[in-house]
Scaffold this active site. Structure first.
Site: not given
Ligand code: PMM
Length: 254
Positions: A196, A238
């Site tokens: 991210k 994840r």
């Protein structure tokens, strides 16, 4: 949990797996790398992403889920009840719900459910997100959703702070630093920080670069976050880079 985005525009793997055969092959490779769950998504939720019509989303994910679900547990990453239902019919047994609102689908079909926290919606969520106390607000919201789902009959419930979903760098870091506050609720916690943008920012700082490092150069940040989370008691991460994360998980567990 390995990420498999069957989308043209996800921030990290967008466009790579739009052909179902490519998506299935990548899913099987993630299984070989050690993933316990493959999370199949047909709508990008990156900041600024445009919504996808649910029929199109369903057409992207169903063939992939049907092929993978005989090999591995499959979750469906969706905001739409009709897509979740079609995915379950195709073999998915976990609904990964970034809106934390589809618990009735999970209850009706007796499958698991992940409630993720998001402030706003993907189109606008990064426009100046605000919290008075981010950790307590996210925790309380998730606990309320989890209890509601339990009362509706959902038997397997996970909570996820939604790293990057209506959160600035400081919010993401506060949530990760105090992730034990979510673990302490007793609900099993999932964290998705892989590749991210906040990692790109932190890694660029350490390189002395101005802005960010590209998404495919964020492995160390992704691994550091996953390792930290697992060491704090997070039960599922994840990730895009399954093999190195499984290696890290083995060491944390040992
Ligand atoms: N992040 C993305 C998509 N789905 N689901 C959960 N439960 N948690 C997350 O953090 C999360 C998610 C965005 O990342 P992607 O574009 O790589 O799929």
């Amino acid at each position: 949990m390995g990420v498999l985005n069957v989308t043209p525009d996800s921030f990290s793997d967008g466009g790579r797996f739009l052909d179902p055969a490519d998506a299935i092959a990548h899913g099987l490779a993630l299984v070989a790398d050690g993933a316990d769950v493959i999370d199949v998504g047909g709508e990008s939720s990156r900041p600024g992403a445009e919504p996808v019509n649910p029929a199109e989303e369903q057409a992207r994910v169903v063939p992939v889920i049907r092929a993978l679900s005989s090999h591995v547990r499959v979750s469906v990453d969706t905001r739409h009840a009709e897509v979740a239902e079609a995915a379950i019919e195709a073999g998915a047994t976990l609904v990964n719900d970034i809106t934390a609102s589809l618990h009735e689908v999970a209850a009706a079909h007796r499958v698991g459910w992940i409630a993720m926290h998001m402030q706003g919606d993907p189109r606008t969520m990064q426009d100046d997100p605000h919290y008075d106390a981010v950790v307590a607000e996210v925790r309380d919201h998730l606990v309320e959703r989890a209890e509601r789902a339990r009362d509706a009959g959902v038997e397997e419930i996970w909570i996820d702070p939604g790293i990057g979903f209506g959160k600035d760098l400081g919010h993401n870091l506060d949530l990760l630093a105090h992730i034990v506050a979510l673990v302490a609720t007793g609900w099993p916690v999932v964290v998705g920080a892989s590749r991210k943008w906040f990692l790109g920012r932190l890694l660029a700082e350490s390189d002395g670069a101005a802005e960010t490092v590209p998404t495919d150069d964020r492995l160390e940040g992704s691994l550091a976050t996953a390792t930290w989370a697992m060491a704090q008691g997070v039960r599922m991460v994840r990730v895009h880079d399954v093999r190195p994360t499984v290696h890290a998980a083995k060491v944390v567990a040992a």
